[in-house]
Motif scaffolding. Structure first.
Motif, mmCIF file in Angstrom:
data_model
loop_
_atom_site.group_PDB
_atom_site.id
_atom_site.type_symbol
_atom_site.label_atom_id
_atom_site.label_comp_id
_atom_site.label_asym_id
_atom_site.label_seq_id
_atom_site.Cartn_x
_atom_site.Cartn_y
_atom_site.Cartn_z
ATOM 1 N N THR A 80 -46.114 90.534 -30.953
ATOM 2 C CA THR A 80 -46.465 90.113 -32.306
ATOM 3 C C THR A 80 -45.834 91.047 -33.323
ATOM 4 O O THR A 80 -45.774 92.260 -33.113
ATOM 5 C CB THR A 80 -47.991 90.109 -32.482
ATOM 6 O OG1 THR A 80 -48.570 89.204 -31.536
ATOM 7 C CG2 THR A 80 -48.383 89.666 -33.883
ATOM 8 N N LEU A 81 -45.358 90.459 -34.409
ATOM 9 C CA LEU A 81 -44.835 91.249 -35.522
ATOM 10 C C LEU A 81 -45.608 90.864 -36.772
ATOM 11 O O LEU A 81 -45.472 89.742 -37.265
ATOM 12 C CB LEU A 81 -43.344 91.008 -35.716
ATOM 13 C CG LEU A 81 -42.688 91.833 -36.826
ATOM 14 C CD1 LEU A 81 -42.739 93.321 -36.498
ATOM 15 C CD2 LEU A 81 -41.245 91.390 -37.048
ATOM 16 N N GLN A 82 -46.422 91.780 -37.244
ATOM 17 C CA GLN A 82 -47.167 91.571 -38.478
ATOM 18 C C GLN A 82 -46.318 92.099 -39.624
ATOM 19 O O GLN A 82 -45.935 93.269 -39.641
ATOM 20 C CB GLN A 82 -48.506 92.315 -38.419
ATOM 21 C CG GLN A 82 -49.315 92.233 -39.700
ATOM 22 C CD GLN A 82 -49.778 90.830 -40.022
ATOM 23 O OE1 GLN A 82 -50.221 90.102 -39.139
ATOM 24 N NE2 GLN A 82 -49.629 90.419 -41.281
ATOM 25 N N MET A 83 -46.039 91.220 -40.582
ATOM 26 C CA MET A 83 -45.177 91.585 -41.699
ATOM 27 C C MET A 83 -45.969 91.472 -42.993
ATOM 28 O O MET A 83 -46.428 90.376 -43.344
ATOM 29 C CB MET A 83 -43.946 90.678 -41.741
ATOM 30 C CG MET A 83 -43.170 90.651 -40.433
ATOM 31 S SD MET A 83 -41.611 89.753 -40.561
ATOM 32 C CE MET A 83 -42.201 88.111 -40.916
ATOM 33 N N ASN A 84 -46.131 92.567 -43.670
ATOM 34 C CA ASN A 84 -46.852 92.612 -44.941
ATOM 35 C C ASN A 84 -45.925 93.029 -46.068
ATOM 36 O O ASN A 84 -44.836 93.556 -45.821
ATOM 37 C CB ASN A 84 -48.013 93.608 -44.838
ATOM 38 C CG ASN A 84 -49.027 93.228 -43.795
ATOM 39 O OD1 ASN A 84 -49.300 92.046 -43.558
ATOM 40 N ND2 ASN A 84 -49.620 94.221 -43.141
ATOM 41 N N SER A 85 -46.376 92.797 -47.283
ATOM 42 C CA SER A 85 -45.602 93.202 -48.468
ATOM 43 C C SER A 85 -44.163 92.736 -48.367
ATOM 44 O O SER A 85 -43.223 93.496 -48.612
ATOM 45 C CB SER A 85 -45.662 94.727 -48.644
ATOM 46 O OG SER A 85 -46.993 95.175 -48.746
ATOM 47 N N LEU A 86 -43.995 91.497 -48.016
ATOM 48 C CA LEU A 86 -42.653 90.961 -47.787
ATOM 49 C C LEU A 86 -41.830 90.951 -49.069
ATOM 50 O O LEU A 86 -42.358 90.754 -50.170
ATOM 51 C CB LEU A 86 -42.744 89.564 -47.198
ATOM 52 C CG LEU A 86 -43.096 89.550 -45.699
ATOM 53 C CD1 LEU A 86 -43.608 88.177 -45.281
ATOM 54 C CD2 LEU A 86 -41.884 89.947 -44.869
ATOM 55 N N LYS A 87 -40.535 91.161 -48.879
ATOM 56 C CA LYS A 87 -39.580 91.219 -49.978
ATOM 57 C C LYS A 87 -38.516 90.152 -49.761
ATOM 58 O O LYS A 87 -38.252 89.759 -48.617
ATOM 59 C CB LYS A 87 -38.926 92.594 -50.023
ATOM 60 C CG LYS A 87 -39.897 93.752 -50.142
ATOM 61 C CD LYS A 87 -39.162 95.087 -50.078
ATOM 62 C CE LYS A 87 -40.125 96.261 -50.174
ATOM 63 N NZ LYS A 87 -39.408 97.570 -50.122
ATOM 64 N N PRO A 88 -37.864 89.713 -50.833
ATOM 65 C CA PRO A 88 -36.790 88.717 -50.657
ATOM 66 C C PRO A 88 -35.719 89.185 -49.673
ATOM 67 O O PRO A 88 -35.150 88.356 -48.944
ATOM 68 C CB PRO A 88 -36.235 88.569 -52.075
ATOM 69 C CG PRO A 88 -37.411 88.845 -52.959
ATOM 70 C CD PRO A 88 -38.167 89.927 -52.261
ATOM 71 N N GLU A 89 -35.463 90.462 -49.613
ATOM 72 C CA GLU A 89 -34.441 90.972 -48.681
ATOM 73 C C GLU A 89 -34.886 90.916 -47.221
ATOM 74 O O GLU A 89 -34.079 91.207 -46.320
ATOM 75 C CB GLU A 89 -34.024 92.405 -49.047
ATOM 76 C CG GLU A 89 -35.163 93.378 -49.221
ATOM 77 C CD GLU A 89 -35.563 93.533 -50.683
ATOM 78 O OE1 GLU A 89 -35.628 92.516 -51.410
ATOM 79 O OE2 GLU A 89 -35.838 94.694 -51.088
ATOM 80 N N ASP A 90 -36.127 90.556 -46.974
ATOM 81 C CA ASP A 90 -36.578 90.331 -45.598
ATOM 82 C C ASP A 90 -36.221 88.925 -45.103
ATOM 83 O O ASP A 90 -36.440 88.604 -43.927
ATOM 84 C CB ASP A 90 -38.094 90.521 -45.491
ATOM 85 C CG ASP A 90 -38.536 91.952 -45.754
ATOM 86 O OD1 ASP A 90 -39.565 92.133 -46.436
ATOM 87 O OD2 ASP A 90 -37.860 92.878 -45.265
ATOM 88 N N THR A 91 -35.700 88.102 -45.990
ATOM 89 C CA THR A 91 -35.308 86.747 -45.611
ATOM 90 C C THR A 91 -34.251 86.791 -44.515
ATOM 91 O O THR A 91 -33.210 87.442 -44.664
ATOM 92 C CB THR A 91 -34.770 85.980 -46.832
ATOM 93 O OG1 THR A 91 -35.830 85.800 -47.767
ATOM 94 C CG2 THR A 91 -34.216 84.623 -46.415
ATOM 95 N N ALA A 92 -34.524 86.118 -43.411
ATOM 96 C CA ALA A 92 -33.618 86.152 -42.260
ATOM 97 C C ALA A 92 -34.169 85.249 -41.163
ATOM 98 O O ALA A 92 -35.315 84.793 -41.227
ATOM 99 C CB ALA A 92 -33.494 87.581 -41.724
#
Length: 124
Positions: A80-92
């Motif tokens: 599992t990968l929990q991703m918080n505080s996402l940013k536009p540069e995390d788009t992928a």
């Protein structure tokens, strides 16, 4: 080989959260380190995080430290990968991989040990 299937991607606003899951079949993932990689639009695939076979060691890309958390369940054969505080540069497109961790170095086992990916889009 191990079959890996990612899920949980989607569209989220900046500052939001997503949880990606990787379900494995064919072999137990306890034989492998597990990693998440991502490929942003028109860029090369890059390492995001690796977790050792028993979860005792994790290594994160600097830009995701403090925002992303990886975990694994060798009984359920999932990562599992929990991703918080996402940013536009995390788009992928995010990929789950089985591989080898030697120190902080990831050794890839090839396409047969990588899932098809799940799209994560972060809007500003």
């Amino acid at each position: 080989q191990v079959q890996l299937v990612e899920s949980g991607g989607g569209l989220v606003q900046a500052g939001g959260s997503l949880t990606l899951s990787c379900a494995a079949s064919g072999r137990t993932i306890s034989n492998y380190a597990m990693g998440w990689f991502r490929q942003p639009p028109e860029k090369e695939r890059e390492f995001v995080v690796g977790i050792s076979w028993n979860g005792s060691n994790t290594y994160y890309k600097d830009s995701v430290k403090g925002r992303f958390t990886v975990s694994r369940d060798n009984v359920k054969n999932t990562v599992t990968l929990q991703m918080n505080s996402l940013k536009p540069e995390d788009t992928a497109i995010y990929y789950c991989s089985a591989g080898i961790l030697y120190g902080r170095s990831w050794y890839d086992l090839g396409d047969d040990y990588r899932g098809q990916g799940t799209q994560v889009t972060v809007s500003s």
